[in-house]
Design a protein around this motif. Sequence first.
Motif, PDB file in Angstrom:
ATOM      1  N   UNK A 171       2.107   7.150 -26.219  1.00 25.72           N
ATOM      2  CA  UNK A 171       1.173   6.056 -25.990  1.00 25.72           C
ATOM      3  C   UNK A 171       0.939   6.001 -24.496  1.00 25.72           C
ATOM      4  N   UNK A 172      -0.208   6.440 -24.077  1.00 28.44           N
ATOM      5  CA  UNK A 172      -0.440   6.574 -22.646  1.00 28.44           C
ATOM      6  C   UNK A 172      -0.941   5.275 -22.067  1.00 28.44           C
ATOM      7  N   UNK A 173      -0.731   5.108 -20.790  1.00 33.24           N
ATOM      8  CA  UNK A 173      -1.237   3.899 -20.126  1.00 33.24           C
ATOM      9  C   UNK A 173      -2.642   4.145 -19.650  1.00 33.24           C
TER      10      UNK A 173
ATOM     11  N   UNK B  57      -5.356   7.218 -30.833  1.00 31.16           N
ATOM     12  CA  UNK B  57      -6.649   7.800 -31.217  1.00 31.16           C
ATOM     13  C   UNK B  57      -7.837   7.087 -30.591  1.00 31.16           C
ATOM     14  N   UNK B  58      -7.754   5.772 -30.501  1.00 30.20           N
ATOM     15  CA  UNK B  58      -8.927   4.971 -30.142  1.00 30.20           C
ATOM     16  C   UNK B  58      -8.659   4.228 -28.832  1.00 30.20           C
ATOM     17  N   UNK B  59      -9.578   4.317 -27.866  1.00 30.92           N
ATOM     18  CA  UNK B  59      -9.315   3.722 -26.547  1.00 30.92           C
ATOM     19  C   UNK B  59      -9.126   2.201 -26.596  1.00 30.92           C
ATOM     20  N   UNK B  60      -8.381   1.701 -25.636  1.00 26.43           N
ATOM     21  CA  UNK B  60      -8.186   0.258 -25.522  1.00 26.43           C
ATOM     22  C   UNK B  60      -9.504  -0.438 -25.186  1.00 26.43           C
ATOM     23  N   UNK B  61      -9.722  -1.607 -25.763  1.00 29.65           N
ATOM     24  CA  UNK B  61     -10.999  -2.298 -25.527  1.00 29.65           C
ATOM     25  C   UNK B  61     -10.958  -3.199 -24.303  1.00 29.65           C
ATOM     26  N   UNK B  62     -10.515  -2.665 -23.182  1.00 28.40           N
ATOM     27  CA  UNK B  62     -10.435  -3.493 -21.984  1.00 28.40           C
ATOM     28  C   UNK B  62     -11.220  -2.826 -20.861  1.00 28.40           C
ATOM     29  N   UNK B  63     -11.714  -3.630 -19.948  1.00 29.10           N
ATOM     30  CA  UNK B  63     -12.442  -3.058 -18.813  1.00 29.10           C
ATOM     31  C   UNK B  63     -11.530  -2.090 -18.064  1.00 29.10           C
ATOM     32  N   UNK B  65     -10.789   0.780 -19.087  1.00 25.75           N
ATOM     33  CA  UNK B  65     -10.396   1.813 -20.050  1.00 25.75           C
ATOM     34  C   UNK B  65     -11.700   2.377 -20.621  1.00 25.75           C
ATOM     35  N   UNK B  66     -11.807   2.533 -21.915  1.00 28.09           N
ATOM     36  CA  UNK B  66     -13.062   3.054 -22.448  1.00 28.09           C
ATOM     37  C   UNK B  66     -13.529   2.215 -23.625  1.00 28.09           C
ATOM     38  N   UNK B  67     -13.889   0.977 -23.342  1.00 31.81           N
ATOM     39  CA  UNK B  67     -14.328   0.105 -24.445  1.00 31.81           C
ATOM     40  C   UNK B  67     -15.755   0.411 -24.867  1.00 31.81           C
ATOM     41  N   UNK B  68     -16.128  -0.034 -26.040  1.00 30.90           N
ATOM     42  CA  UNK B  68     -17.528  -0.262 -26.358  1.00 30.90           C
ATOM     43  C   UNK B  68     -17.760  -1.759 -26.223  1.00 30.90           C
ATOM     44  N   UNK B 429     -24.545  -0.731 -21.612  1.00 26.83           N
ATOM     45  CA  UNK B 429     -24.182  -2.105 -21.277  1.00 26.83           C
ATOM     46  C   UNK B 429     -24.498  -2.350 -19.797  1.00 26.83           C
ATOM     47  N   UNK B 430     -25.242  -3.426 -19.508  1.00 29.23           N
ATOM     48  CA  UNK B 430     -25.633  -3.664 -18.115  1.00 29.23           C
ATOM     49  C   UNK B 430     -24.477  -4.110 -17.229  1.00 29.23           C
ATOM     50  N   UNK B 431     -23.363  -4.514 -17.811  1.00 29.70           N
ATOM     51  CA  UNK B 431     -22.266  -5.043 -16.989  1.00 29.70           C
ATOM     52  C   UNK B 431     -20.981  -4.220 -17.063  1.00 29.70           C
ATOM     53  N   UNK B 432     -20.605  -3.813 -18.260  1.00 27.58           N
ATOM     54  CA  UNK B 432     -19.260  -3.238 -18.429  1.00 27.58           C
ATOM     55  C   UNK B 432     -19.265  -1.747 -18.108  1.00 27.58           C
ATOM     56  N   UNK B 433     -18.303  -1.334 -17.291  1.00 27.36           N
ATOM     57  CA  UNK B 433     -18.155   0.080 -16.931  1.00 27.36           C
ATOM     58  C   UNK B 433     -16.844   0.623 -17.494  1.00 27.36           C
ATOM     59  N   UNK B 434     -16.817   1.930 -17.704  1.00 32.54           N
ATOM     60  CA  UNK B 434     -15.581   2.551 -18.191  1.00 32.54           C
ATOM     61  C   UNK B 434     -14.695   2.953 -17.018  1.00 32.54           C
ATOM     62  N   UNK B 435     -13.607   3.657 -17.316  1.00 33.44           N
ATOM     63  CA  UNK B 435     -12.648   4.032 -16.275  1.00 33.44           C
ATOM     64  C   UNK B 435     -13.274   4.954 -15.220  1.00 33.44           C
ATOM     65  N   UNK B 436     -14.374   5.624 -15.563  1.00 27.00           N
ATOM     66  CA  UNK B 436     -15.044   6.494 -14.591  1.00 27.00           C
ATOM     67  C   UNK B 436     -16.157   5.764 -13.846  1.00 27.00           C
ATOM     68  N   UNK B 437     -16.329   4.497 -14.110  1.00 24.89           N
ATOM     69  CA  UNK B 437     -17.383   3.733 -13.441  1.00 24.89           C
ATOM     70  C   UNK B 437     -18.745   3.886 -14.095  1.00 24.89           C
ATOM     71  N   UNK B 438     -18.787   4.447 -15.295  1.00 24.12           N
ATOM     72  CA  UNK B 438     -20.076   4.645 -15.980  1.00 24.12           C
ATOM     73  C   UNK B 438     -20.315   3.532 -16.993  1.00 24.12           C
ATOM     74  N   UNK B 439     -21.579   3.179 -17.176  1.00 24.89           N
ATOM     75  CA  UNK B 439     -21.922   2.128 -18.140  1.00 24.89           C
ATOM     76  C   UNK B 439     -21.441   2.527 -19.525  1.00 24.89           C
TER      77      UNK B 439
END
Lengths: 173, 560
Positions: A171-173, B57-63, B65-68, B429-439
């Motif tokens: 479980x990666x951070x 398997x599925x990314x965390x839904x937090x700013x 990270x990689x949310x939708x 999304x006009x506001x939320x960015x992923x871990x790479x800074x992309x919308x």
Amino acid sequence: MRFRRRRFIQAGAALAAAPFCRAVEEGKTTLEADRERVLCAAAERILPGVVEAGFAEYMKYWLSREPFRRAADWRPLLVAGAAQLEARSQQMHGRGFANLAGEEQDKILEQFQQGKASSGKFRSDLFFQRLVLLALESFFSHPVYGGNKDGVGWRFAGYHHCWWSPERQKVSE
Amino acid sequence: MTEQTDVVVIGSGAGGAPVAMMLAEAGARVVILERGPYYTLRDFTHDEVAICRRNFFVPYPYPGFHPHTIRKRGAPKAHLTTEGWISVCVGGGTVHMSGFTYRFHREDFELATRLGKIAGANLADWPFTLEELEPYYDRAENLLGVSGLAGANPFEARKRPFPLPPLEENPMASLLDGAGKRLGFHPFPTPRAILSRPYGGRPPCNQCGFCGEYGCENGSKSSVLVTFLPRAEATGRCQIRPNSFARRILVDDQDRVEAVEYIDADGATRKINARVVILAAGAIESARLLLLSENGRFPHGLANRSGLVGKHLTFSTFGKSTAIFSREKITQALGEKNLHLPFLQRSVQDDYWNEKNGLALPKGGTYNFLFHHPNLINAGVRLAMDSKWTLWGERLKERLHDYFHKEIWVECEIFGEFLPVDGCYVDLDPEVKDAFGLAVARINMDHHPLSDEVNKFCVRRSMDILEAMKPAPEKVFPYTWSGTTYHLQHGTCRAGRDPENSVLDPFCQAHDVKNLYVTDGSFMPTSGGAPATPTIIANSLRVGQHLVERFKRGEIRRGL
């Protein structure tokens, strides 16, 4: 909407975080250890047996990691909830939550579950739900995370874990 | 120096792996960029926490990270979500799929013609027919090793048998057969991409029951990770690059893809030149990448002169009913033998196309009967949630004990037609960015009222079947009247003949960018009435055949 097995509760409350530390392990009596005691007492009323099964260790494992350390619906919510439980207990009984009788604790928890202990941005119903989720997770998860000690939850469910075990690092951070 | 290869495939799942395999086997040099890790069977455990409730398997839904994000009709604002993600790893969604392998029916390909105009729905026929896809269904089933019983489903046109017989099933299946017969339904063994016999060097299923949401540690569930991809790699010409996130597709002044820019496992930005780029990141993320790749020539997103990239997003409608049986009564009726087996394995398609359903929409979907998933934590969470969180304390513990020891839960999951509507689309999304800074991708969510109506009809009918089982269940109740299965996603780059009304041509080549293909579920003009994974795989093989012919004629090396 469909209930998803992997669904996270996506609460919105942004709350002030207080450090949740290893005070108990280090033998110190600090505010943080008090909060942990309150959360354990509440979890025990929600799922009896969960504390002996390792609830505290399980909770600390996850709350010390990202994104749970800072995500508004994890540690900040639990820390605020512990403080609110304690405050309500002092107000109603003049004693700490962990020292109340089980029925007294249940009365307070019921108010939290129904959202009647919300104040400001703090949503007591979401806090209660998070505690239920953590209690169930710690009781039935693989023991590698600190809960389900000696497979007590699996024995309760009649579940036979006969596959290889996970490693925490996956479980990666 | 920028690297050069023949083909870059973005995404290694159901859409990307089959076409990659075919091109590599035909002699092309293929690089697959996969944003997720390269798990092997040893990584697949039954760790419910990591796999179903954290980010294995599925990314965390937090700013960060990689949310939708998702914005439902009428909601003022989008919120963070995990919806719309499927397993992010080599093999994609096929790694954690349940492996239901229904073929689409003729109606699915010609819905606009059959239904005429439906107010509020943007229907279109598919630009190819079931007959054109059929040989690729056959190939897909053979490559996967699908188990099933030909002829058992009277609503499916099928000329060839399944490569493998049905999986061994729990004796309770006979109760569903009886109920179906009494009510005039036609239950049939659910076809599964799970091996019932040794096949292609892989062992048969060990009947552990952890199929859906989990990776199969046995290699018996036929994800592309254990089927197409090993064959592709065995050619020596296909390289899979895990943890490699394609962030932009670059085009030259002739509207041809020049290169793909990606972030590699070490976080460095790299470029790779390709003669052909095949995009297969899933309907949501593929649309997002095209929108992120806007430039002077394509100000509204790459290959988006039609303005339709991201539009026509469809999922599968989702309905569910549950029956609770007494374990004691079932044991008395059927005996102990094989009662532990995890596969109930029955489906019903009588309402797939039912002009007598009394509704304005005859198009329904598939009823899939199965046992409640063996997940433990989820069982408790469901009981708590079903009680609106009032079930806790000793009562929760007693309820859990009954659930585990005294009850058997049978469920019907319904996958139905999700009509395309204007209000359902992907944008940035006009506001939320992923871990790479992309919308991040924002899912704008809406339902057609007719989809909901048919779904409710199907849920009621599924409850009729559950209630007719003998011994009778203690309780039958609806669980979801009108839901959405977000991991079944399609339609964001609709295929068609007219560049005004579609993004891709009938072979999934972008109208606007000749050496760009999109081979995930994005091409699908309509959702179909069953999970689309086998259809996406078959279509990827169909496009693969088309590209192999072009490769052999030298067209790819000369430039499309």
